[in-house]
Design a protein around this motif. Structure first.
Motif, mmCIF file in Angstrom:
data_model
loop_
_atom_site.group_PDB
_atom_site.id
_atom_site.type_symbol
_atom_site.label_atom_id
_atom_site.label_comp_id
_atom_site.label_asym_id
_atom_site.label_seq_id
_atom_site.Cartn_x
_atom_site.Cartn_y
_atom_site.Cartn_z
ATOM 1 N N TYR A 213 18.277 -11.013 7.402
ATOM 2 C CA TYR A 213 17.577 -10.430 6.262
ATOM 3 C C TYR A 213 16.301 -9.738 6.724
ATOM 4 O O TYR A 213 16.029 -8.619 6.341
ATOM 5 C CB TYR A 213 17.248 -11.500 5.220
ATOM 6 N N CYS A 214 15.544 -10.398 7.572
ATOM 7 C CA CYS A 214 14.278 -9.826 8.040
ATOM 8 C C CYS A 214 14.497 -8.542 8.821
ATOM 9 O O CYS A 214 13.694 -7.626 8.722
ATOM 10 C CB CYS A 214 13.514 -10.835 8.889
ATOM 11 N N SER A 215 15.558 -8.473 9.580
ATOM 12 C CA SER A 215 15.796 -7.262 10.361
ATOM 13 C C SER A 215 16.188 -6.098 9.457
ATOM 14 O O SER A 215 16.039 -4.949 9.828
ATOM 15 C CB SER A 215 16.870 -7.505 11.424
ATOM 16 N N ALA A 216 16.691 -6.402 8.257
ATOM 17 C CA ALA A 216 17.090 -5.349 7.330
ATOM 18 C C ALA A 216 15.916 -4.831 6.504
ATOM 19 O O ALA A 216 16.012 -3.792 5.875
ATOM 20 C CB ALA A 216 18.184 -5.854 6.396
ATOM 21 N N VAL A 217 14.801 -5.551 6.489
ATOM 22 C CA VAL A 217 13.631 -5.146 5.724
ATOM 23 C C VAL A 217 12.882 -4.071 6.510
ATOM 24 O O VAL A 217 12.559 -4.256 7.674
ATOM 25 C CB VAL A 217 12.708 -6.350 5.446
ATOM 26 N N SER A 218 12.630 -2.969 5.849
ATOM 27 C CA SER A 218 11.960 -1.873 6.537
ATOM 28 C C SER A 218 10.451 -2.087 6.595
ATOM 29 O O SER A 218 9.875 -2.868 5.831
ATOM 30 C CB SER A 218 12.260 -0.553 5.827
ATOM 31 N N HIS A 219 9.830 -1.362 7.485
ATOM 32 C CA HIS A 219 8.381 -1.384 7.613
ATOM 33 C C HIS A 219 7.740 -0.884 6.313
ATOM 34 O O HIS A 219 6.714 -1.391 5.885
ATOM 35 C CB HIS A 219 7.981 -0.515 8.803
ATOM 36 N N LEU A 220 8.388 0.097 5.677
ATOM 37 C CA LEU A 220 7.886 0.629 4.411
ATOM 38 C C LEU A 220 7.936 -0.441 3.320
ATOM 39 O O LEU A 220 6.967 -0.614 2.578
ATOM 40 C CB LEU A 220 8.675 1.866 4.004
ATOM 41 N N ASN A 221 9.032 -1.167 3.223
ATOM 42 C CA ASN A 221 9.132 -2.234 2.223
ATOM 43 C C ASN A 221 8.048 -3.283 2.433
ATOM 44 O O ASN A 221 7.429 -3.730 1.477
ATOM 45 C CB ASN A 221 10.503 -2.909 2.279
ATOM 46 N N SER A 222 7.848 -3.660 3.668
ATOM 47 C CA SER A 222 6.830 -4.657 3.984
ATOM 48 C C SER A 222 5.448 -4.181 3.540
ATOM 49 O O SER A 222 4.684 -4.942 2.952
ATOM 50 C CB SER A 222 6.837 -4.943 5.480
ATOM 51 N N ALA A 223 5.135 -2.921 3.792
ATOM 52 C CA ALA A 223 3.837 -2.363 3.380
ATOM 53 C C ALA A 223 3.715 -2.329 1.857
ATOM 54 O O ALA A 223 2.649 -2.602 1.309
ATOM 55 C CB ALA A 223 3.661 -0.963 3.968
ATOM 56 N N ILE A 224 4.809 -2.016 1.178
ATOM 57 C CA ILE A 224 4.797 -1.992 -0.291
ATOM 58 C C ILE A 224 4.526 -3.390 -0.829
ATOM 59 O O ILE A 224 3.707 -3.571 -1.737
ATOM 60 C CB ILE A 224 6.126 -1.437 -0.833
ATOM 61 N N TRP A 225 5.191 -4.396 -0.290
ATOM 62 C CA TRP A 225 5.005 -5.770 -0.767
ATOM 63 C C TRP A 225 3.567 -6.227 -0.598
ATOM 64 O O TRP A 225 3.073 -7.022 -1.377
ATOM 65 C CB TRP A 225 5.935 -6.726 -0.043
ATOM 66 N N LYS A 226 2.899 -5.701 0.430
ATOM 67 C CA LYS A 226 1.503 -6.083 0.703
ATOM 68 C C LYS A 226 0.507 -5.139 0.024
ATOM 69 O O LYS A 226 -0.694 -5.303 0.186
ATOM 70 C CB LYS A 226 1.261 -6.079 2.210
ATOM 71 N N ASN A 227 1.010 -4.142 -0.711
ATOM 72 C CA ASN A 227 0.201 -3.101 -1.347
ATOM 73 C C ASN A 227 -0.703 -2.413 -0.322
ATOM 74 O O ASN A 227 -1.872 -2.139 -0.571
ATOM 75 C CB ASN A 227 -0.620 -3.646 -2.518
ATOM 76 N N ASN A 228 -0.135 -2.124 0.846
ATOM 77 C CA ASN A 228 -0.864 -1.464 1.927
ATOM 78 C C ASN A 228 -0.634 0.043 1.821
ATOM 79 O O ASN A 228 0.253 0.614 2.461
ATOM 80 C CB ASN A 228 -0.385 -2.003 3.276
ATOM 81 N N ALA A 229 -1.441 0.690 0.974
ATOM 82 C CA ALA A 229 -1.262 2.113 0.680
ATOM 83 C C ALA A 229 -1.476 2.994 1.907
ATOM 84 O O ALA A 229 -0.830 4.034 2.046
ATOM 85 C CB ALA A 229 -2.208 2.539 -0.440
ATOM 86 N N GLU A 230 -2.348 2.577 2.810
ATOM 87 C CA GLU A 230 -2.606 3.370 4.010
ATOM 88 C C GLU A 230 -1.349 3.463 4.888
ATOM 89 O O GLU A 230 -0.965 4.550 5.331
ATOM 90 C CB GLU A 230 -3.755 2.760 4.812
ATOM 91 N N THR A 231 -0.698 2.340 5.103
ATOM 92 C CA THR A 231 0.537 2.333 5.895
ATOM 93 C C THR A 231 1.646 3.092 5.178
ATOM 94 O O THR A 231 2.377 3.864 5.799
ATOM 95 C CB THR A 231 0.981 0.888 6.191
ATOM 96 N N VAL A 232 1.753 2.903 3.869
ATOM 97 C CA VAL A 232 2.766 3.622 3.091
ATOM 98 C C VAL A 232 2.540 5.123 3.223
ATOM 99 O O VAL A 232 3.480 5.887 3.435
ATOM 100 C CB VAL A 232 2.753 3.186 1.610
ATOM 101 N N SER A 233 1.304 5.561 3.143
ATOM 102 C CA SER A 233 0.981 6.982 3.275
ATOM 103 C C SER A 233 1.397 7.533 4.641
ATOM 104 O O SER A 233 1.981 8.620 4.734
ATOM 105 C CB SER A 233 -0.517 7.199 3.057
ATOM 106 N N GLU A 234 1.126 6.776 5.688
ATOM 107 C CA GLU A 234 1.520 7.200 7.038
ATOM 108 C C GLU A 234 3.029 7.343 7.155
ATOM 109 O O GLU A 234 3.534 8.306 7.738
ATOM 110 C CB GLU A 234 1.001 6.199 8.076
#
Length: 83
Positions: free
Chosen positions: A9-30
């Motif tokens: 499951y963890c390997s299927a989670v994208s870096h973008l999803n992880s940033a969204i869950w953490k509300n990390n707008a800077e990473t999402v923007s990148e």
């Protein structure tokens, strides 16, 4: 068995999803700047796109970044196709 399922499951989670869950707008923007429009609007196995994830998890900052970034990419695609 549980560990293997968790790792899959963890390997299927994208870096973008992880940033969204953490509300990390800077990473999402990148990520949005680098990703093609098609990958940003591609639904996951549940039929959700990244906008759905951001809305569901209350990641308002990320939602704003996604809407703006996807709109800019769509305008670029439309402008390029009309030439």
């Amino acid at each position: 068995m549980l560990m293997r399922i968790t790792l899959l499951y963890c390997s299927a989670v994208s870096h973008l999803n992880s940033a969204i869950w953490k509300n990390n707008a800077e990473t999402v923007s990148e990520i949005v700047q680098k990703e093609p429009a098609e990958s940003l609007s591609k639904p996951n196995q549940d039929g959700w796109i990244h906008l759905h994830e951001a809305a569901y998890y209350g990641s308002l900052d990320c939602l704003k970044v996604l809407v703006k970034g996807m709109a800019e990419k769509q305008l670029t695609v439309c402008n390029n196709s009309s030439e």
